[in-house]
Enzyme design. Structure first.
Site, mmCIF file in Angstrom:
data_model
loop_
_atom_site.group_PDB
_atom_site.id
_atom_site.type_symbol
_atom_site.label_atom_id
_atom_site.label_comp_id
_atom_site.label_asym_id
_atom_site.label_seq_id
_atom_site.Cartn_x
_atom_site.Cartn_y
_atom_site.Cartn_z
ATOM 1 C CG HIS A 244 -2.233 0.651 0.727
ATOM 2 N ND1 HIS A 244 -2.397 1.450 -0.306
ATOM 3 C CD2 HIS A 244 -3.347 0.523 1.593
ATOM 4 C CE1 HIS A 244 -3.651 2.032 -0.055
ATOM 5 N NE2 HIS A 244 -4.301 1.428 1.083
ATOM 6 C CG ASP A 248 -4.168 3.680 -5.962
ATOM 7 O OD1 ASP A 248 -4.661 2.825 -6.885
ATOM 8 O OD2 ASP A 248 -3.778 5.119 -6.275
#
Ligand code: CAO
Length: 273
Positions: A244, A248
């Site tokens: 992350h 995304d």
């Protein structure tokens, strides 16, 4: 005297009906200590490191009905062919990666640089006799589905014999873990650093699924105020984990949608290969 060490069953022999051991006749069994070494020790290191990276997991379901039919036909026409679902899935991933190169990337240990990898070296988590190993199929973007199947069979045989080479085990750029070959619906996979994405595939199961549009050929049920048509479909879950820091959720979702389209329309996959 310590009890003998049970070696794990080979994946292909694991069936949905497990062999249950008879109740032990002795009243107590002594505890047994085992040092963590070799591949298990390597797993301690890689998994602990990977767990320091913020992961997110994204799950979806793919309708594999057409692919199940296609593979059945292929196997009927070519009795000697050994082809599971994975070669199709690996090829579909590679085709989708062409549009999403960020998912076929490496990130350096300080997370200062992203390297978009030129080759799709797709790693396959394997339950081998030595434990969990992830050999990779090199340059999938250049291989046909049959070539991928041959390479997968080669790696599986080497894994079974405990003879995977360093070359087979290094240089991966993206990974799949087909835990569904053993069982289970969902799994949250852990990244194989420095890769940025990995997927756990669940077992393909036949389920009743409502049709999106009315289809006269499908069965139907009606209630007082609702009409619903449905079919029995072969569904597979895909659980993605991604780094992350650089990926995304929207990127993951777009990639997964593209893969879903290819797996649900396998002719498209064959035309593009
Ligand atoms: N759903 C339903 N059936 C599946 C399936 C799935 N997701 N995956 C495989 N199958 C079927 C195959 O099609 C094959 O059926 P046929 O005998 O009719 O051809 C049978 O199950 C055995 O498949 P396989 O295991 O030989 O082949 P594969 O190419 O699908 O998978 C391998 C190879 C090495 C990835 C797999 O055996 C394995 O080790 N999986 C475990 C991975 C794992 O441990 N992940 C966890 C990592 S984290 O700890």
């Amino acid at each position: 005297k310590p009890p003998p060490t049970a070696s794990p069953p080979s994946p292909a022999t694991v069936k949905s009906t497990p062999t249950i051991k008879p109740r032990p006749t002795t009243t107590t069994v002594a505890d047994r200590n085992e040092p963590i070494k070799g591949i298990k020790k390597a797993m301690v290191k890689t998994m602990t490191q990977a767990n320091t990276v913020p992961h997110f997991t994204y799950c979806d379901e793919y309708d594999m009905s057409q692919l199940v039919k296609l593979r059945k036909q292929l196997k009927k026409q070519n009795k000697d062919i050994k082809i599971s679902y994975l070669p199709f899935i690996i090829k579909a991933c590679s085709q989708a990666l062409l549009n999403h190169p960020i998912l076929n990337a490496h990130v350096d240990s300080k997370c200062e640089n992203i390297t978009y990898k030129g080759s799709h070296n797709i790693g396959i988590a394997m339950d081998t006799k030595d434990g969990l190993l992830v050999p990779n199929i090199k340059n999938v973007q250049q291989l046909s589905i049959t070539q991928i199947a041959n390479e997968l069979n080669r790696l599986q045989q080497l894994g079974k014999a405990g003879k995977l080479s360093t070359d087979d085990l290094t240089g991966g750029t993206f990974s799949l873990s087909n835990i569904g070959a053993i069982g289970g619906t969902y799994a949250v996979p852990i990244l194989l650093l420095p890769e940025v994405a990995i997927c756990a595939l669940g077992k393909i199961v036949r389920r009743i699924v409502p049709d999106e549009e009315d289809d006269e050929s499908s069965s139907s049920s009606s209630s007082d105020d609702e009409y619903c048509s449905y079919s029995v479909r072969s569904m597979m879950s895909a659980s993605w984990s991604a780094d992350h820091r650089v990926i995304d959720g929207a990127t993951m979702a777009r990639f997964s949608n593209e893969l879903k389209y290819l797996l649900e329309n396998p002719l498209q996959l064959l035309i593009n290969q």
